[in-house]
Scaffold this active site. Structure first.
Site, PDB file in Angstrom:
ATOM      1  N   TYR A 148       0.857  -1.188   0.000  1.00 18.17           N
ATOM      2  CA  TYR A 148       0.000   0.000   0.000  1.00 18.17           C
ATOM      3  C   TYR A 148       0.889   1.232   0.000  1.00 18.17           C
ATOM      4  CZ  TYR A 148      -3.558   3.393   1.503  1.00 18.17           C
ATOM      5  OH  TYR A 148      -4.411   4.472   1.591  1.00 18.17           O
ATOM      6  N   ASP A 241       9.210   2.797   0.097  1.00 20.30           N
ATOM      7  CA  ASP A 241       8.153   3.434   0.866  1.00 20.30           C
ATOM      8  C   ASP A 241       8.329   2.991   2.322  1.00 20.30           C
ATOM      9  OD1 ASP A 241       5.882   4.197   2.194  1.00 20.30           O
ATOM     10  OD2 ASP A 241       4.492   3.598   0.611  1.00 20.30           O
ATOM     11  N   LYS A 269       3.896   8.818   8.876  1.00 26.64           N
ATOM     12  CA  LYS A 269       3.582   8.278  10.194  1.00 26.64           C
ATOM     13  C   LYS A 269       4.523   8.801  11.296  1.00 26.64           C
ATOM     14  CE  LYS A 269       0.543   4.975   8.275  1.00 26.64           C
ATOM     15  NZ  LYS A 269       0.536   4.158   7.085  1.00 26.64           N
TER      16      LYS A 269
HETATM   17  C1  LIG Z   1      -0.023   4.688   5.682  1.00 30.39           C
HETATM   18  C2  LIG Z   1       0.804   4.427   4.470  1.00 30.39           C
HETATM   19  C3  LIG Z   1       0.808   5.301   3.378  1.00 30.39           C
HETATM   20  C4  LIG Z   1      -0.143   6.446   3.258  1.00 30.39           C
HETATM   21  O1  LIG Z   1       0.036   7.415   4.219  1.00 30.39           O
HETATM   22  P1  LIG Z   1      -1.191   8.403   4.554  1.00 30.39           P
HETATM   23  O2  LIG Z   1      -0.590   9.399   5.473  1.00 30.39           O
HETATM   24  O3  LIG Z   1      -2.259   7.548   5.176  1.00 30.39           O
HETATM   25  O4  LIG Z   1      -1.650   8.988   3.256  1.00 30.39           O
HETATM   26  C5  LIG Z   1       1.717   5.073   2.361  1.00 30.39           C
HETATM   27  N1  LIG Z   1       2.563   4.023   2.400  1.00 30.39           N
HETATM   28  C6  LIG Z   1       2.567   3.155   3.423  1.00 30.39           C
HETATM   29  C7  LIG Z   1       3.547   2.037   3.428  1.00 30.39           C
HETATM   30  C8  LIG Z   1       1.667   3.318   4.479  1.00 30.39           C
HETATM   31  O5  LIG Z   1       1.644   2.416   5.469  1.00 30.39           O
END
Ligand SMILES: *Cc1c(COP(=O)(O)O)cnc(C)c1O
Length: 431
Positions: A148, A241, A269
Protein backbone atom coordinates in the site's frame (compact mmCIF):
# COMPACT_ATOMS: atom_id res chain seq x y z
CA UNK A 1 -25.93 -8.33 27.18
CA UNK A 2 -28.85 -8.68 29.62
CA UNK A 3 -31.27 -7.40 26.96
CA UNK A 4 -30.72 -3.78 27.91
CA UNK A 5 -32.53 -1.45 25.53
CA UNK A 6 -29.96 1.27 26.17
CA UNK A 7 -27.52 1.89 23.38
CA UNK A 8 -23.90 2.34 24.29
CA UNK A 9 -22.55 5.80 23.62
CA UNK A 10 -20.27 4.28 20.93
CA UNK A 11 -23.34 2.82 19.19
CA UNK A 12 -25.14 6.18 19.35
CA UNK A 13 -22.09 7.96 18.00
CA UNK A 14 -21.82 5.43 15.18
CA UNK A 15 -25.51 5.75 14.22
CA UNK A 16 -25.08 9.52 13.98
CA UNK A 17 -21.83 9.20 12.04
CA UNK A 18 -23.44 6.77 9.57
CA UNK A 19 -25.97 9.43 8.61
CA UNK A 20 -23.25 12.01 8.00
CA UNK A 21 -20.18 10.21 6.66
CA UNK A 22 -19.77 7.30 4.19
CA UNK A 23 -19.68 4.16 6.32
CA UNK A 24 -19.58 6.40 9.38
CA UNK A 25 -15.82 6.93 9.17
CA UNK A 26 -13.13 9.04 7.54
CA UNK A 27 -10.88 6.07 6.65
CA UNK A 28 -12.32 2.64 5.79
CA UNK A 29 -10.57 0.13 8.10
CA UNK A 30 -11.75 2.07 11.17
CA UNK A 31 -15.30 0.85 10.51
CA UNK A 32 -14.24 -2.67 11.65
CA UNK A 33 -16.44 -4.34 9.03
CA UNK A 34 -13.87 -7.08 8.39
CA UNK A 35 -14.33 -8.36 11.94
CA UNK A 36 -18.11 -8.00 11.84
CA UNK A 37 -18.65 -5.41 14.51
CA UNK A 38 -19.16 -1.69 14.93
CA UNK A 39 -16.26 0.64 15.65
CA UNK A 40 -15.47 1.90 19.10
CA UNK A 41 -15.45 5.67 19.42
CA UNK A 42 -12.40 7.03 21.18
CA UNK A 43 -12.52 9.52 24.03
CA UNK A 44 -8.82 9.66 24.87
CA UNK A 45 -5.50 7.86 24.94
CA UNK A 46 -2.59 7.83 27.38
CA UNK A 47 0.58 5.82 26.96
CA UNK A 48 -0.38 2.36 25.64
CA UNK A 49 -4.03 2.74 26.63
CA UNK A 50 -7.10 3.90 24.79
CA UNK A 51 -10.36 4.89 26.49
CA UNK A 52 -13.61 4.75 24.51
CA UNK A 53 -16.60 7.08 24.98
CA UNK A 54 -18.25 4.45 27.21
CA UNK A 55 -15.28 4.46 29.57
CA UNK A 56 -13.90 1.05 28.48
CA UNK A 57 -10.10 0.82 28.57
CA UNK A 58 -8.02 -1.05 26.02
CA UNK A 59 -4.39 -1.94 25.50
CA UNK A 60 -3.92 -0.29 22.11
CA UNK A 61 -1.79 -2.11 19.52
CA UNK A 62 -3.10 0.04 16.65
CA UNK A 63 -1.45 3.26 17.83
CA UNK A 64 -3.06 5.32 15.09
CA UNK A 65 -1.58 2.82 12.59
CA UNK A 66 2.03 3.65 13.32
CA UNK A 67 2.72 7.33 14.04
CA UNK A 68 2.66 7.00 17.85
CA UNK A 69 6.05 5.41 18.45
CA UNK A 70 6.13 7.18 21.85
CA UNK A 71 2.57 6.20 22.80
CA UNK A 72 -0.52 8.37 23.25
CA UNK A 73 -0.11 11.90 24.57
CA UNK A 74 3.55 11.56 25.47
CA UNK A 75 4.33 14.59 27.67
CA UNK A 76 7.30 15.68 25.51
CA UNK A 77 5.22 15.55 22.33
CA UNK A 78 2.23 17.31 23.90
CA UNK A 79 4.48 20.04 25.31
CA UNK A 80 6.23 20.55 21.96
CA UNK A 81 2.93 20.80 20.09
CA UNK A 82 1.40 23.15 22.69
CA UNK A 83 4.44 25.42 22.61
CA UNK A 84 4.38 25.49 18.80
CA UNK A 85 0.63 26.18 18.74
CA UNK A 86 1.09 29.12 21.09
CA UNK A 87 3.50 30.65 18.56
CA UNK A 88 1.02 30.24 15.70
CA UNK A 89 -0.41 27.20 13.92
CA UNK A 90 0.60 27.85 10.30
CA UNK A 91 2.46 30.52 8.37
CA UNK A 92 2.86 29.36 4.79
CA UNK A 93 6.41 30.65 5.10
CA UNK A 94 9.58 28.80 6.10
CA UNK A 95 10.44 28.13 9.75
CA UNK A 96 13.74 27.00 11.27
CA UNK A 97 12.13 23.87 12.66
CA UNK A 98 11.64 22.48 9.14
CA UNK A 99 15.38 22.43 8.51
CA UNK A 100 15.86 20.90 11.96
CA UNK A 101 13.50 18.06 11.03
CA UNK A 102 15.09 17.64 7.59
CA UNK A 103 18.48 17.45 9.31
CA UNK A 104 17.16 14.81 11.72
CA UNK A 105 16.02 12.75 8.73
CA UNK A 106 19.30 13.15 6.82
CA UNK A 107 21.25 12.13 9.95
CA UNK A 108 19.21 8.97 10.41
CA UNK A 109 18.28 7.66 6.97
CA UNK A 110 21.44 6.54 5.13
CA UNK A 111 20.43 7.27 1.52
CA UNK A 112 18.82 10.65 2.17
CA UNK A 113 20.54 13.93 1.29
CA UNK A 114 17.50 16.20 0.88
CA UNK A 115 13.90 16.19 2.08
CA UNK A 116 10.57 17.63 0.85
CA UNK A 117 7.78 17.55 3.40
CA UNK A 118 4.09 16.92 2.67
CA UNK A 119 1.04 16.42 4.87
CA UNK A 120 0.30 12.75 4.10
CA UNK A 121 2.05 9.61 2.95
CA UNK A 122 -0.29 9.50 -0.03
CA UNK A 123 0.96 12.87 -1.25
CA UNK A 124 4.56 11.87 -0.62
CA UNK A 125 4.39 8.63 -2.62
CA UNK A 126 2.41 10.33 -5.41
CA UNK A 127 5.04 13.05 -5.63
CA UNK A 128 7.94 10.58 -5.49
CA UNK A 129 6.49 8.77 -8.50
CA UNK A 130 6.06 12.05 -10.38
CA UNK A 131 9.72 12.79 -9.68
CA UNK A 132 10.78 9.32 -10.92
CA UNK A 133 8.86 9.84 -14.15
CA UNK A 134 10.38 13.26 -14.67
CA UNK A 135 13.90 12.04 -13.95
CA UNK A 136 13.72 8.97 -16.21
CA UNK A 137 11.35 10.13 -18.95
CA UNK A 138 9.46 6.86 -18.49
CA UNK A 139 5.85 6.23 -17.46
CA UNK A 140 5.51 2.74 -15.99
CA UNK A 141 5.95 1.92 -12.31
CA UNK A 142 6.35 -1.50 -10.76
CA UNK A 143 4.67 -2.21 -7.44
CA UNK A 144 4.05 -5.36 -5.45
CA UNK A 145 0.72 -7.04 -4.80
CA UNK A 146 -0.43 -6.37 -1.25
CA UNK A 147 1.74 -3.28 -0.85
CA UNK A 148 0.00 0.00 0.00
CA UNK A 149 1.36 3.39 -0.97
CA UNK A 150 -1.60 5.56 -0.06
CA UNK A 151 -4.67 6.13 -2.20
CA UNK A 152 -2.78 7.39 -5.26
CA UNK A 153 -4.91 6.57 -8.35
CA UNK A 154 -2.26 4.66 -10.22
CA UNK A 155 -1.06 2.76 -7.16
CA UNK A 156 -4.38 1.31 -5.99
CA UNK A 157 -4.03 -1.87 -8.06
CA UNK A 158 -3.91 -5.01 -5.89
CA UNK A 159 -3.27 -2.78 -2.95
CA UNK A 160 -2.94 -3.83 0.67
CA UNK A 161 -4.42 -2.22 3.80
CA UNK A 162 -8.09 -1.22 3.48
CA UNK A 163 -8.44 -2.45 -0.11
CA UNK A 164 -7.24 -5.92 0.86
CA UNK A 165 -9.47 -5.76 3.94
CA UNK A 166 -12.53 -5.06 1.79
CA UNK A 167 -11.43 -7.32 -1.07
CA UNK A 168 -11.23 -4.43 -3.57
CA UNK A 169 -8.75 -5.46 -6.35
CA UNK A 170 -8.81 -2.06 -8.09
CA UNK A 171 -10.84 1.00 -7.26
CA UNK A 172 -13.54 2.32 -9.58
CA UNK A 173 -12.67 5.85 -10.65
CA UNK A 174 -9.11 5.00 -11.64
CA UNK A 175 -8.67 5.57 -15.39
CA UNK A 176 -7.51 2.76 -17.65
CA UNK A 177 -4.47 4.88 -18.55
CA UNK A 178 -3.44 5.26 -14.91
CA UNK A 179 -3.89 1.54 -14.26
CA UNK A 180 -1.95 0.68 -17.45
CA UNK A 181 1.11 2.50 -16.13
CA UNK A 182 1.23 0.30 -13.03
CA UNK A 183 2.78 -3.15 -13.26
CA UNK A 184 1.96 -5.41 -10.31
CA UNK A 185 4.01 -8.48 -9.39
CA UNK A 186 4.05 -10.79 -6.34
CA UNK A 187 6.37 -9.82 -3.46
CA UNK A 188 9.53 -11.91 -3.05
CA UNK A 189 9.18 -13.18 -6.65
CA UNK A 190 12.41 -12.53 -8.58
CA UNK A 191 11.23 -14.25 -11.77
CA UNK A 192 8.13 -12.04 -11.89
CA UNK A 193 10.25 -8.90 -11.44
CA UNK A 194 12.56 -10.01 -14.26
CA UNK A 195 9.62 -10.79 -16.52
CA UNK A 196 8.15 -7.32 -15.89
CA UNK A 197 11.50 -5.66 -16.54
CA UNK A 198 11.79 -7.59 -19.80
CA UNK A 199 8.47 -6.21 -21.00
CA UNK A 200 8.71 -2.49 -20.24
CA UNK A 201 11.10 0.24 -19.34
CA UNK A 202 10.25 1.34 -15.82
CA UNK A 203 10.49 4.74 -14.18
CA UNK A 204 10.51 3.15 -10.74
CA UNK A 205 10.53 -0.02 -8.73
CA UNK A 206 8.43 0.91 -5.72
CA UNK A 207 8.23 -1.25 -2.63
CA UNK A 208 7.64 -1.26 1.07
CA UNK A 209 11.00 -2.77 2.06
CA UNK A 210 9.24 -4.33 5.07
CA UNK A 211 5.71 -4.67 3.71
CA UNK A 212 3.21 -4.25 6.55
CA UNK A 213 -0.04 -3.56 4.71
CA UNK A 214 -0.77 -7.22 3.90
CA UNK A 215 0.21 -8.05 7.44
CA UNK A 216 3.98 -8.04 7.95
CA UNK A 217 5.69 -9.99 5.14
CA UNK A 218 9.45 -9.40 5.38
CA UNK A 219 11.70 -9.59 2.32
CA UNK A 220 13.41 -12.93 1.81
CA UNK A 221 17.21 -12.79 2.15
CA UNK A 222 18.72 -11.14 -0.92
CA UNK A 223 15.44 -9.81 -2.32
CA UNK A 224 16.08 -6.11 -1.59
CA UNK A 225 19.68 -6.27 -2.94
CA UNK A 226 18.21 -7.99 -6.02
CA UNK A 227 15.78 -5.08 -6.53
CA UNK A 228 18.65 -2.60 -6.13
CA UNK A 229 20.72 -4.44 -8.71
CA UNK A 230 17.90 -4.72 -11.25
CA UNK A 231 16.91 -1.07 -10.86
CA UNK A 232 20.48 0.01 -11.52
CA UNK A 233 20.86 -2.36 -14.48
CA UNK A 234 17.64 -1.19 -16.17
CA UNK A 235 17.78 2.53 -15.38
CA UNK A 236 14.74 2.44 -13.10
CA UNK A 237 14.79 4.33 -9.81
CA UNK A 238 14.41 2.30 -6.62
CA UNK A 239 11.88 3.82 -4.22
CA UNK A 240 11.47 2.53 -0.68
CA UNK A 241 8.15 3.43 0.87
CA UNK A 242 9.22 3.54 4.51
CA UNK A 243 6.09 5.29 5.74
CA UNK A 244 5.70 2.46 8.27
CA UNK A 245 9.25 1.06 8.58
CA UNK A 246 10.99 4.45 8.74
CA UNK A 247 12.24 5.32 12.27
CA UNK A 248 10.49 2.13 13.48
CA UNK A 249 12.47 -0.98 12.56
CA UNK A 250 15.65 1.07 13.13
CA UNK A 251 16.56 4.75 13.32
CA UNK A 252 17.41 4.62 9.62
CA UNK A 253 14.52 2.34 8.73
CA UNK A 254 14.62 -0.87 6.72
CA UNK A 255 17.36 0.52 4.44
CA UNK A 256 19.71 0.78 7.41
CA UNK A 257 18.87 -2.70 8.68
CA UNK A 258 19.20 -4.33 5.28
CA UNK A 259 22.10 -2.24 4.02
CA UNK A 260 20.36 -1.38 0.76
CA UNK A 261 20.22 2.23 -0.47
CA UNK A 262 17.19 3.30 -2.50
CA UNK A 263 17.26 6.35 -4.80
CA UNK A 264 14.22 7.85 -3.07
CA UNK A 265 12.54 7.20 0.26
CA UNK A 266 8.94 7.91 1.23
CA UNK A 267 8.40 8.72 4.91
CA UNK A 268 5.28 9.31 6.97
CA UNK A 269 3.58 8.28 10.19
CA UNK A 270 6.37 8.54 12.84
CA UNK A 271 7.87 11.61 11.13
CA UNK A 272 4.73 13.53 12.18
CA UNK A 273 4.54 12.04 15.68
CA UNK A 274 0.73 11.77 15.43
CA UNK A 275 0.17 14.99 13.50
CA UNK A 276 -0.17 15.19 9.71
CA UNK A 277 3.32 15.11 8.22
CA UNK A 278 5.13 12.99 5.67
CA UNK A 279 8.03 13.45 3.27
CA UNK A 280 9.82 12.19 0.22
CA UNK A 281 13.54 12.33 0.31
CA UNK A 282 16.70 11.07 -1.34
CA UNK A 283 19.65 11.83 -3.53
CA UNK A 284 20.45 15.53 -4.02
CA UNK A 285 20.56 15.35 -7.85
CA UNK A 286 17.04 13.91 -7.90
CA UNK A 287 15.56 16.11 -5.17
CA UNK A 288 16.87 19.27 -6.85
CA UNK A 289 14.58 18.54 -9.80
CA UNK A 290 11.69 19.59 -7.52
CA UNK A 291 10.32 23.15 -7.79
CA UNK A 292 11.51 25.77 -7.13
CA UNK A 293 15.03 24.27 -7.46
CA UNK A 294 13.81 22.48 -10.59
CA UNK A 295 10.62 22.15 -12.62
CA UNK A 296 8.87 19.10 -11.15
CA UNK A 297 5.93 20.77 -9.45
CA UNK A 298 4.61 19.87 -6.01
CA UNK A 299 3.32 22.10 -3.21
CA UNK A 300 1.22 22.13 -0.04
CA UNK A 301 -0.53 24.81 2.05
CA UNK A 302 0.24 22.97 5.29
CA UNK A 303 3.51 21.28 4.24
CA UNK A 304 6.11 21.58 6.99
CA UNK A 305 3.38 22.68 9.38
CA UNK A 306 4.88 23.95 12.66
CA UNK A 307 2.74 21.71 14.91
CA UNK A 308 3.48 18.57 12.89
CA UNK A 309 7.15 19.47 12.69
CA UNK A 310 7.31 19.94 16.47
CA UNK A 311 5.55 16.61 17.11
CA UNK A 312 7.89 14.83 14.69
CA UNK A 313 11.02 16.32 16.22
CA UNK A 314 9.88 15.50 19.77
CA UNK A 315 9.09 11.91 18.75
CA UNK A 316 12.40 11.37 16.94
CA UNK A 317 14.25 12.74 19.99
CA UNK A 318 12.75 9.92 22.09
CA UNK A 319 13.89 7.23 19.65
CA UNK A 320 17.48 6.64 20.79
CA UNK A 321 19.43 3.36 20.80
CA UNK A 322 17.89 2.32 24.14
CA UNK A 323 14.43 2.95 22.74
CA UNK A 324 15.00 0.60 19.78
CA UNK A 325 16.39 -2.08 22.09
CA UNK A 326 13.26 -1.76 24.21
CA UNK A 327 10.94 -1.80 21.21
CA UNK A 328 12.71 -4.92 19.97
CA UNK A 329 12.37 -6.69 23.34
CA UNK A 330 8.69 -5.82 23.66
CA UNK A 331 7.92 -7.06 20.16
CA UNK A 332 9.90 -10.28 20.64
CA UNK A 333 8.18 -11.00 23.97
CA UNK A 334 4.80 -10.50 22.34
CA UNK A 335 5.70 -12.64 19.32
CA UNK A 336 6.98 -15.54 21.43
CA UNK A 337 3.98 -15.40 23.73
CA UNK A 338 1.49 -15.37 20.86
CA UNK A 339 3.22 -18.29 19.13
CA UNK A 340 3.07 -20.31 22.33
CA UNK A 341 -0.56 -19.36 23.03
CA UNK A 342 -1.64 -20.38 19.52
CA UNK A 343 0.19 -23.70 19.77
CA UNK A 344 -1.33 -24.40 23.19
CA UNK A 345 -4.81 -23.64 21.85
CA UNK A 346 -4.26 -25.80 18.77
CA UNK A 347 -4.85 -22.85 16.42
CA UNK A 348 -2.90 -22.85 13.15
CA UNK A 349 -0.94 -19.61 13.24
CA UNK A 350 2.26 -17.95 12.03
CA UNK A 351 3.72 -14.93 13.76
CA UNK A 352 5.76 -12.51 11.67
CA UNK A 353 7.65 -9.86 13.61
CA UNK A 354 10.50 -7.41 13.54
CA UNK A 355 11.38 -4.44 15.77
CA UNK A 356 8.11 -2.58 16.36
CA UNK A 357 5.95 -4.61 13.96
CA UNK A 358 4.04 -7.86 14.29
CA UNK A 359 1.31 -9.87 12.56
CA UNK A 360 -0.45 -12.99 13.78
CA UNK A 361 -1.48 -14.82 10.59
CA UNK A 362 -4.18 -17.44 10.95
CA UNK A 363 -2.63 -20.06 8.69
CA UNK A 364 -0.42 -23.14 8.90
CA UNK A 365 1.51 -22.06 5.78
CA UNK A 366 4.46 -19.67 5.58
CA UNK A 367 3.40 -16.22 4.37
CA UNK A 368 5.81 -14.87 1.75
CA UNK A 369 3.40 -12.90 -0.44
CA UNK A 370 -0.07 -11.40 -0.70
CA UNK A 371 -1.66 -14.59 -2.05
CA UNK A 372 -0.56 -16.44 1.09
CA UNK A 373 -1.80 -13.63 3.35
CA UNK A 374 -5.15 -13.61 1.54
CA UNK A 375 -5.44 -17.38 2.03
CA UNK A 376 -5.46 -17.00 5.85
CA UNK A 377 -8.52 -17.99 7.87
CA UNK A 378 -10.09 -14.52 7.97
CA UNK A 379 -13.04 -15.76 10.04
CA UNK A 380 -10.66 -17.02 12.72
CA UNK A 381 -8.85 -13.69 12.66
CA UNK A 382 -12.14 -11.80 13.00
CA UNK A 383 -13.29 -13.99 15.90
CA UNK A 384 -9.93 -13.47 17.59
CA UNK A 385 -10.11 -9.67 17.26
CA UNK A 386 -13.67 -9.57 18.63
CA UNK A 387 -12.70 -11.79 21.57
CA UNK A 388 -9.68 -9.58 22.29
CA UNK A 389 -11.79 -6.40 22.22
CA UNK A 390 -14.16 -7.98 24.76
CA UNK A 391 -11.10 -8.54 26.94
CA UNK A 392 -9.82 -4.98 26.63
CA UNK A 393 -7.25 -5.40 23.86
CA UNK A 394 -7.59 -3.30 20.71
CA UNK A 395 -5.96 -4.95 17.68
CA UNK A 396 -5.92 -3.86 14.03
CA UNK A 397 -9.33 -5.13 12.88
CA UNK A 398 -7.92 -6.67 9.69
CA UNK A 399 -5.61 -9.58 8.86
CA UNK A 400 -3.91 -7.22 6.38
CA UNK A 401 -2.39 -4.83 8.91
CA UNK A 402 0.37 -5.00 11.51
CA UNK A 403 0.35 -4.47 15.26
CA UNK A 404 2.34 -1.41 16.33
CA UNK A 405 4.26 -1.83 19.61
CA UNK A 406 5.46 1.50 20.99
CA UNK A 407 7.76 2.79 23.72
CA UNK A 408 4.70 3.01 25.96
CA UNK A 409 4.16 -0.76 25.78
CA UNK A 410 6.04 -2.73 28.43
CA UNK A 411 5.95 -6.11 30.11
CA UNK A 412 2.65 -5.31 31.78
CA UNK A 413 0.86 -4.58 28.51
CA UNK A 414 2.37 -7.68 26.92
CA UNK A 415 1.21 -9.83 29.87
CA UNK A 416 -2.31 -8.34 29.74
CA UNK A 417 -2.40 -9.03 26.01
CA UNK A 418 -1.13 -12.60 26.28
CA UNK A 419 -3.58 -13.45 29.07
CA UNK A 420 -6.42 -12.22 26.85
CA UNK A 421 -4.94 -14.01 23.82
CA UNK A 422 -4.86 -17.38 25.60
CA UNK A 423 -8.61 -17.11 26.27
CA UNK A 424 -9.42 -15.65 22.85
CA UNK A 425 -7.46 -18.36 21.02
CA UNK A 426 -9.23 -21.06 23.04
CA UNK A 427 -12.51 -19.49 21.86
CA UNK A 428 -11.30 -19.45 18.25
CA UNK A 429 -10.27 -23.09 18.54
CA UNK A 430 -13.66 -24.11 19.98
CA UNK A 431 -15.69 -22.43 17.19
C1 LIG B 1 -0.02 4.69 5.68
C2 LIG B 1 0.80 4.43 4.47
C3 LIG B 1 0.81 5.30 3.38
C4 LIG B 1 -0.14 6.45 3.26
O1 LIG B 1 0.04 7.41 4.22
P1 LIG B 1 -1.19 8.40 4.55
O2 LIG B 1 -0.59 9.40 5.47
O3 LIG B 1 -2.26 7.55 5.18
O4 LIG B 1 -1.65 8.99 3.26
C5 LIG B 1 1.72 5.07 2.36
N1 LIG B 1 2.56 4.02 2.40
C6 LIG B 1 2.57 3.16 3.42
C7 LIG B 1 3.55 2.04 3.43
C8 LIG B 1 1.67 3.32 4.48
O5 LIG B 1 1.64 2.42 5.47
Amino acid sequence: MGGSALLTRSAEAFARALRLMPGGVNSPVRAMRAIGRDPLFVASGAGAELVDVDGNRYVDWVMSWGPLAAGHAHPDVVAAVAAAAARGTSFGAPTEAEAELAEAVVERVPSVEMVRMTSSGTEASMSAIRLCRAATGRDAVLKFAGAYHGHVDGLLAESGSGLATQGIPASPGVTAAQAADTVVVPWNDRAAVDAALGERELAAILCEPYPANMGLVPPEPGFLPFLRERATQTGALLVFDEVISGFRVAAGGAQEREGVAPDLTVLGKIIGGGLPAAAYAGRRDLMELIAPAGSVYQAGTLSGNPLATAAGLATLALLDADAYARLDRTTAMLAEGLELAAADAGVAARVASTTGLLTLFFTAQPVRDYAAAAACDLEAHAAFCRAMLERGVYLPPSQFEAWFPSLAHGEQEVERTLAAAREALAEVSAR
